[in-house]
Design a protein around this motif. Structure first.
Motif, short mmCIF file in Angstrom:
data_model
loop_
_atom_site.label_atom_id
_atom_site.label_comp_id
_atom_site.label_asym_id
_atom_site.label_seq_id
_atom_site.Cartn_x
_atom_site.Cartn_y
_atom_site.Cartn_z
N ILE A 94 0.89 -1.28 0.01
CA ILE A 94 -0.06 -0.08 -0.15
C ILE A 94 0.88 1.23 -0.05
O ILE A 94 0.41 2.30 -0.12
CB ILE A 94 -1.16 0.09 1.29
N GLY A 95 2.14 1.06 0.04
CA GLY A 95 3.08 2.36 0.02
C GLY A 95 4.58 2.12 0.20
O GLY A 95 4.74 0.68 -0.04
N CYS A 96 5.33 2.76 -0.09
CA CYS A 96 7.01 2.61 -0.33
C CYS A 96 7.73 3.61 0.37
O CYS A 96 7.06 4.80 0.52
CB CYS A 96 7.11 2.25 -1.59
N SER A 97 8.79 3.37 0.45
CA SER A 97 10.08 4.26 0.98
C SER A 97 10.93 4.24 -0.18
O SER A 97 10.97 3.39 -0.96
CB SER A 97 10.70 4.25 2.20
N GLU A 98 12.16 4.79 -0.11
CA GLU A 98 13.20 4.63 -1.09
C GLU A 98 13.79 3.15 -0.98
O GLU A 98 14.23 2.68 -2.10
CB GLU A 98 14.36 5.57 -0.63
N ASP A 99 13.86 2.63 0.26
CA ASP A 99 14.33 1.26 0.34
C ASP A 99 13.36 0.17 0.83
O ASP A 99 13.97 -0.90 1.24
CB ASP A 99 15.52 1.19 1.37
N ALA A 100 11.95 0.15 0.86
CA ALA A 100 11.08 -0.71 1.41
C ALA A 100 9.78 -0.44 0.69
O ALA A 100 9.24 0.52 0.36
CB ALA A 100 10.85 -0.88 2.89
N LEU A 101 9.05 -1.66 0.41
CA LEU A 101 7.69 -1.71 0.30
C LEU A 101 6.99 -1.97 1.47
O LEU A 101 7.30 -3.10 2.27
CB LEU A 101 7.62 -2.79 -0.81
N LEU A 102 5.90 -1.24 1.65
CA LEU A 102 5.20 -1.41 2.95
C LEU A 102 3.88 -1.95 2.56
O LEU A 102 3.01 -1.74 1.65
CB LEU A 102 4.84 0.02 3.27
N MET A 103 3.59 -3.14 3.64
CA MET A 103 2.58 -4.13 3.01
C MET A 103 1.52 -4.22 4.41
O MET A 103 2.04 -4.21 5.54
CB MET A 103 3.22 -5.45 2.80
N LEU A 104 0.40 -4.68 4.07
CA LEU A 104 -0.48 -5.22 4.78
C LEU A 104 -0.52 -6.63 4.52
O LEU A 104 -0.77 -7.19 3.70
CB LEU A 104 -2.09 -4.74 4.45
N ASP A 105 -0.17 -7.40 5.68
CA ASP A 105 0.13 -9.04 5.75
C ASP A 105 -1.00 -9.55 6.44
O ASP A 105 -1.20 -9.18 7.73
CB ASP A 105 1.43 -9.05 6.58
N PRO A 106 -1.97 -10.37 5.56
CA PRO A 106 -3.06 -11.03 6.39
C PRO A 106 -2.63 -11.87 7.31
O PRO A 106 -3.50 -12.63 8.03
CB PRO A 106 -3.82 -11.75 5.36
N ALA A 107 -1.52 -12.67 7.42
CA ALA A 107 -0.89 -13.42 8.46
C ALA A 107 -0.63 -12.87 9.70
O ALA A 107 -0.34 -13.58 10.85
CB ALA A 107 0.36 -14.20 7.87
N HIS A 108 -0.57 -11.61 9.89
CA HIS A 108 -0.24 -10.92 11.08
C HIS A 108 -1.24 -9.97 11.56
O HIS A 108 -1.79 -9.15 10.65
CB HIS A 108 1.12 -10.52 11.06
N PRO A 109 -1.52 -9.63 12.79
CA PRO A 109 -2.13 -8.66 13.26
C PRO A 109 -1.62 -7.23 12.93
O PRO A 109 -0.44 -7.09 12.78
CB PRO A 109 -2.44 -8.78 14.81
N LEU A 110 -2.61 -6.11 12.62
CA LEU A 110 -2.29 -4.70 12.44
C LEU A 110 -2.51 -3.97 13.88
O LEU A 110 -3.60 -3.90 14.29
CB LEU A 110 -3.12 -4.06 11.42
N GLN A 111 -1.22 -3.57 14.26
CA GLN A 111 -1.58 -2.88 15.66
C GLN A 111 -2.15 -1.58 15.38
O GLN A 111 -2.00 -0.69 14.35
CB GLN A 111 -0.04 -2.50 16.29
N PRO A 112 -2.91 -1.30 16.33
CA PRO A 112 -3.53 0.31 16.23
C PRO A 112 -2.64 1.14 16.24
O PRO A 112 -1.56 1.32 16.71
CB PRO A 112 -4.22 0.41 17.83
N GLY A 113 -3.00 2.29 15.28
CA GLY A 113 -1.79 3.31 14.96
C GLY A 113 -0.83 3.11 13.79
O GLY A 113 -0.07 3.98 13.60
N CYS A 114 -0.92 1.81 13.51
CA CYS A 114 0.09 1.46 12.42
C CYS A 114 -0.62 1.34 11.04
O CYS A 114 -1.73 0.64 10.73
CB CYS A 114 0.68 0.04 12.72
N ALA A 115 0.12 2.00 9.90
CA ALA A 115 -0.44 1.68 8.59
C ALA A 115 -0.12 0.45 8.06
O ALA A 115 -0.77 0.21 6.84
CB ALA A 115 -0.23 3.08 7.69
N TRP A 116 0.89 -0.40 8.37
CA TRP A 116 1.31 -1.50 7.74
C TRP A 116 2.09 -2.36 8.84
O TRP A 116 2.20 -1.96 9.87
CB TRP A 116 2.42 -1.27 6.71
#
Length: 207
Positions: free
Chosen positions: A150-172
């Motif tokens: 869902i996003g990126c930086s210069e050195d990483a792709l930022l993902m929503l991973d269905p195998a792990h919980p998403l903590q409140p306040g975190c976008a990925w």
């Protein structure tokens, strides 16, 4: 380091001061797959539809009726006919087969090499389109997985991973490095449980 997320995503702040990443309609995007299934690909397809505001969360979770004529309704009917995929996992060809059965031509696919997958992923992110990313780890890790970029930086792709919980306040809740090492498994997959060496296998973007 500059981080950019695709357009249409927002924070839904609640009275408890916890925040969740939502689509333009205020629907929470992240879906968590069961620990005993291999349905990360279909989960990522559903999250991509949520991110693009093409689906309500209540429909995705089975709490509201789904119109069988809709894009998602056709996809769910096709998935029911492919029930074993939920147990054994989905390949890119499996996902394309599902999309073909719903007569959905609005997608783009790349099956490698890694540098091309990265280039096309960044291209679609720049157009504010989420990307399903398929990757494999070494045999002993058992990693054959999909995540939704869902996003990126210069050195990483930022993902929503269905195998792990998403903590409140975190976008990925996971990322993949974009600066590969010298080996076949030169990319790094980072999730809440650790870091693994992986190869990029394929990407799929819903247009």
């Amino acid at each position: 380091m500059q981080i950019r997320l695709i357009a249409g995503l927002q924070w839904n702040l609640q009275e408890s001061a916890e925040g969740w990443l939502c689509n333009a309609g205020g629907e929470k995007i992240h879906l968590r797959q069961g620990d005993m299934d291999g349905a990360c690909g279909p989960y990522c397809l559903a999250m991509a539809m949520l991110a693009r505001n093409q689906l309500s969360r209540a429909q995705a979770r089975g709490f509201e009726p789904v119109d069988g004529r809709s894009r998602y309704g056709r996809l769910m009917r096709a998935l029911e006919r492919h029930e074993p995929l939920v147990r054994v996992g989905t390949t890119g060809d499996d996902l394309l087969d599902l999309l073909a059965q719903v007569n959905d031509r609005e997608h783009f696919v790349c099956k490698g090499p890694g540098v091309e997958i990265l280039a096309h992923t960044r291209e679609h992110l720049a157009r504010d389109l989420p990307v399903l990313l398929g990757f494999h780890g070494r045999r002993e890790t058992g990693i054959r997985h999909w995540g939704l970029v869902i996003g990126c930086s210069e050195d990483a792709l930022l993902m929503l991973d269905p195998a792990h919980p998403l903590q409140p306040g975190c976008a990925w809740n996971a990322l993949i490095s974009t600066q590969p090492g010298g080996s076949r498994y030169g990319y790094r997959y980072v999730n809440p449980k650790g870091t693994w060496a992986v190869m990029l296998k394929e990407m799929l973007a819903l247009l």
